[in-house]
Design an enzyme around this catalytic site. Structure first.
Site, PDB file in Angstrom:
ATOM      1  N   SER A  31      -8.136  15.979  -0.803  1.00  0.00           N
ATOM      2  CA  SER A  31      -7.013  16.376  -1.656  1.00  0.00           C
ATOM      3  C   SER A  31      -7.303  16.133  -3.125  1.00  0.00           C
ATOM      4  CB  SER A  31      -5.759  15.572  -1.287  1.00  0.00           C
ATOM      5  OG  SER A  31      -5.594  15.544   0.096  1.00  0.00           O
ATOM      6  N   HIS A  62      -5.397  25.786   2.663  1.00  0.00           N
ATOM      7  CA  HIS A  62      -6.807  25.441   2.842  1.00  0.00           C
ATOM      8  C   HIS A  62      -7.570  26.762   3.012  1.00  0.00           C
ATOM      9  CE1 HIS A  62      -6.831  20.939   3.725  1.00  0.00           C
ATOM     10  NE2 HIS A  62      -5.613  21.235   3.341  1.00  0.00           N
ATOM     11  N   TYR A  86      -5.333  15.535  12.885  1.00  0.00           N
ATOM     12  CA  TYR A  86      -3.876  15.705  13.042  1.00  0.00           C
ATOM     13  C   TYR A  86      -3.481  17.177  13.121  1.00  0.00           C
ATOM     14  CZ  TYR A  86      -3.892  16.264   7.925  1.00  0.00           C
ATOM     15  OH  TYR A  86      -4.161  16.673   6.644  1.00  0.00           O
ATOM     16  N   GLU A  87      -4.406  18.069  12.771  1.00  0.00           N
ATOM     17  CA  GLU A  87      -4.119  19.492  12.922  1.00  0.00           C
ATOM     18  C   GLU A  87      -4.294  19.935  14.376  1.00  0.00           C
ATOM     19  OE1 GLU A  87      -6.245  21.856   9.824  1.00  0.00           O
ATOM     20  OE2 GLU A  87      -6.624  19.871   8.999  1.00  0.00           O
ATOM     21  N   ALA A 114      -8.113  11.154  -0.155  1.00  0.00           N
ATOM     22  CA  ALA A 114      -6.986  10.411  -0.728  1.00  0.00           C
ATOM     23  C   ALA A 114      -6.632   9.343   0.291  1.00  0.00           C
ATOM     24  CB  ALA A 114      -5.811  11.341  -0.959  1.00  0.00           C
ATOM     25  N   MET A 212      -6.481   9.588   6.743  1.00  0.00           N
ATOM     26  CA  MET A 212      -6.473  10.377   7.984  1.00  0.00           C
ATOM     27  C   MET A 212      -7.679  11.309   8.094  1.00  0.00           C
ATOM     28  SD  MET A 212      -2.484  11.502   7.816  1.00  0.00           S
ATOM     29  CE  MET A 212      -1.209  10.368   7.242  1.00  0.00           C
ATOM     30  N   SER A 213      -8.778  10.929   7.477  1.00  0.00           N
ATOM     31  CA  SER A 213      -9.950  11.812   7.549  1.00  0.00           C
ATOM     32  C   SER A 213     -11.223  10.972   7.570  1.00  0.00           C
ATOM     33  CB  SER A 213      -9.970  12.755   6.337  1.00  0.00           C
ATOM     34  OG  SER A 213     -10.168  12.022   5.147  1.00  0.00           O
ATOM     35  N   ASN A 236      -1.576   6.182  -3.425  1.00  0.00           N
ATOM     36  CA  ASN A 236      -0.273   5.500  -3.283  1.00  0.00           C
ATOM     37  C   ASN A 236      -0.554   4.129  -2.699  1.00  0.00           C
ATOM     38  OD1 ASN A 236      -0.913   7.350  -0.805  1.00  0.00           O
ATOM     39  ND2 ASN A 236       0.348   5.682   0.001  1.00  0.00           N
ATOM     40  N   HIS A 248       4.020  12.988   0.595  1.00  0.00           N
ATOM     41  CA  HIS A 248       2.825  13.781   0.299  1.00  0.00           C
ATOM     42  C   HIS A 248       2.831  14.217  -1.168  1.00  0.00           C
ATOM     43  CE1 HIS A 248      -0.589  16.301   1.041  1.00  0.00           C
ATOM     44  NE2 HIS A 248       0.058  17.401   0.718  1.00  0.00           N
TER      45      HIS A 248
HETATM   46  N1  HPA Z   1      -1.742   6.562   4.666  1.00  0.00           N
HETATM   47  C1  HPA Z   1      -2.531   7.421   5.329  1.00  0.00           C
HETATM   48  N2  HPA Z   1      -3.148   8.444   4.752  1.00  0.00           N
HETATM   49  C2  HPA Z   1      -2.984   8.601   3.425  1.00  0.00           C
HETATM   50  C3  HPA Z   1      -2.170   7.741   2.667  1.00  0.00           C
HETATM   51  C4  HPA Z   1      -1.515   6.657   3.329  1.00  0.00           C
HETATM   52  O1  HPA Z   1      -0.765   5.851   2.732  1.00  0.00           O
HETATM   53  N3  HPA Z   1      -2.196   8.190   1.385  1.00  0.00           N
HETATM   54  C5  HPA Z   1      -3.039   9.278   1.375  1.00  0.00           C
HETATM   55  N4  HPA Z   1      -3.501   9.531   2.610  1.00  0.00           N
END
Ligand code: HPA
Length: 273
Positions: A31, A62, A86-87, A114, A212-213, A236, A248
């Site tokens: 991202s 994408h 997750y897709e 990210a 998540m990647s 974050n 998001h």
């Molecule tokens: N958790 C999981 N995946 C993420 C996060 C998070 O806080 N921020 C960006 N991808």
């Protein structure tokens, strides 16, 4: 030759026919860094849908194309659009493009993402060199019969993220006056963000950031013998650290804010990888 190997060779042969560069560095960018695609010189773009046996991304926004070209004269291949579990993709889906990169001649792989900050000394907007990961997906892309031509049955993961490439990244960061944290990335399935209790668990287990990647891509890359460099953008603070919900939108906003810093860093590292 096994069917998988045949598929890898057919995909690579098609890509070579498109007369791009012979790539040495592979790029899988998360991202916010998609714009790097626009900085590739003499790009040759190949939609995933045209490449034999290539998985196709389903997510909105994408693009799903492979780009061949150069960055400061270094020949690269970039995946524009990545596959997340997750897709609904199995972890082995992430394996295929990495194996095709290897077949094309790639020696090292840069992955970015990210991630949520678990280490409370981190702040949104920080960049974190991945020193190691926790595979918390409950699965592994190498499950199934091993094909010795692709790698060993029990790959060593003791230096999943190359010490040499991390050193290089640190040197480039210093030269750009960019603060680069270094920590452990926990890779989860998603798509929910974590609960505060899960974040306490992950911190106890030694994680500094969560996302998540990345983990399945890195496992396959190591199996294939590629050197890996990973960098997270802390977009974050993870759940429960601040008294506010995660969104998001926040992730994308932070990614946008640090984009220039992140891009400059990555652009300077790539030619030296
Ligand atoms: N958790 C999981 N995946 C993420 C996060 C998070 O806080 N921020 C960006 N991808």
């Amino acid at each position: 030759m096994s069917t998988v190997q045949q598929h890898i060779k057919e995909a690579a042969a098609y890509i070579r026919e498109q007369k791009g560069v012979e790539p040495e560095v592979g790029l899988i960018l998360g991202s916010g860094l998609g714009v790097l695609a626009e900085l590739i010189q003499n790009p040759v773009s190949i939609p995933y849908t045209d490449i034999p046996h290539f998985p196709v991304s389903t997510v909105e926004g994408h693009d799903g194309e492979l780009l061949l070209g150069t960055i400061h004269d270094r020949p690269v291949v970039l995946m524009k659009g990545r596959f997340h579990m997750y897709e609904g993709y199995g972890p082995e889906v992430t394996a295929f493009p990495v194996r095709v990169m290897k077949e094309l001649g790639v020696k090292s792989l840069l992955v970015t993402n990210a991630a949520g900050g678990i280490n409370t000394s981190y702040e949104p907007g920080d960049l974190m060199l991945i020193s190691d990961h926790l595979n918390m997906t409950g699965t592994n892309p190498l499950i199934g019969p091993n094909e010795p031509e692709l790698g060993v049955r029990f790959p060593d993961m003791s230096q999943a993220y190359s010490r040499k490439l991390r050193q290089l990244a640190k040197e480039v960061a210093v030269s750009q006056n960019v603060v680069l944290r270094e920590g452990v990335y926990a890779g989860l399935l998603g798509p929910t963000y974590e609960t505060p209790a899960e974040i306490v668990m992950l911190r106890t287990l030694g994680a500094d950031a969560v996302g998540m990647s990345t983990v399945s891509e890195v496992i396959v890359a190591r199996h294939a013998g590629l050197e890996v460099l990973g960098i997270s953008c802390i977009s974050n603070m993870a759940a429960g650290i601040l008294d506010q919900p995660l969104s998001h939108d926040e992730v994308m906003e932070t990614a946008e804010k640090v984009r220039t810093k992140f891009l400059d860093l990555v652009m300077a590292i790539i030619p030296k990888m």
